[in-house]
Design an enzyme around this catalytic site. Sequence first.
Site, PDB file in Angstrom:
ATOM      1  N   PRO A   2      48.509  50.781  41.965  1.00  0.00           N
ATOM      2  CA  PRO A   2      49.892  50.351  41.826  1.00  0.00           C
ATOM      3  C   PRO A   2      50.092  49.715  40.448  1.00  0.00           C
ATOM      4  CG  PRO A   2      49.004  49.636  43.932  1.00  0.00           C
ATOM      5  CD  PRO A   2      47.856  50.116  43.090  1.00  0.00           C
ATOM      6  N   GLU A   3      50.801  50.434  39.593  1.00  0.00           N
ATOM      7  CA  GLU A   3      51.162  49.923  38.272  1.00  0.00           C
ATOM      8  C   GLU A   3      52.674  49.704  38.306  1.00  0.00           C
ATOM      9  OE1 GLU A   3      49.398  52.431  35.217  1.00  0.00           O
ATOM     10  OE2 GLU A   3      47.778  53.001  36.568  1.00  0.00           O
TER      11      GLU A   3
END
Length: 270
Positions: A2-3
């Site tokens: 998750p960026e």
Amino acid sequence: MPELPEVETTIRALRPFLNGRIIIATHNNWANHIATPSLPELQRRIQGLSIQSLSRRGKYILIQLSKNETLIIHLRMSGHLSVVDANKPQHRHDHTFFTLDNRTELRFRDQRKFGKVYLVQNPAEILGKLGPEPLDSLFTPAIFAMQFKGRRKAIKTLLLDQRFIAGIGNIYADEALFIAGIHPQRSADSLVEHEINTLFAAIQKVLRLGLKREGASISSYRKPDGSRGNMQNAFTVFRRTGTPCHRCGNPIKRIKLGGRSTHFCPHCQR
DNA sequence: ACCGGAGCCTGTTAGC
DNA sequence: TGCTAACAGGCTCCGG
């Protein structure tokens, strides 16, 4: 994983289910999930507070509560948030639960257990060291360029440093450098002005594409409702080792840089 | 200030 | 085929 695009996609999906709700209880079965304060103190302070808004800073999710409290969640590698019926059977990797006032529950699932939960009065305690928001209108190429002075680290490594710029992880760093045509091992202070401008634009372009595609569902990332994003279908270099570069046809190369796998086209990136 | 490496975890994959 | 070891990636901490 998750960026920035994955985290932003998550909060956009959660907002309609959380805004205005009241947290009536908190449960936890993995003590290390709670970074601060202690679980009993968090349970006491959060009980009865209402959810006023959701936002994001870098890869952190901020849930603004009443009484000046902020619940901050970092998904790290494998975290996943969803709002479900409180009676729904728990998933094996659900570790922290916030029971809401309408028989639903915010659940923090985290297969790898790297995620963190914080409850603070002053979010700067947690977020203070973060670098600029890459998509913020106040962030400009000129500001970006100033940060390069005297930095001799490899540019890829710097892009992963959340104090340098917030929200970029391994996927979007590799993709941005490909778009910009910059070799990941280039020393940051070797970049000339037009290269920094190009990189700035490439970062924004790839993050916006990630947002439009609702994140990259490699390994465990899913949207809150369990469906997949499709940024993984738009990768130019990430996890494409040995396959032909879309621009020149030469094979994509993979190296280790700062302990992280790094994918690039040796012909197109200089 | 910089850098590399270990540690935190578990599911998947590569390799023998 | 079956097992083990390496790998994955975000972040912090430690030692040099």
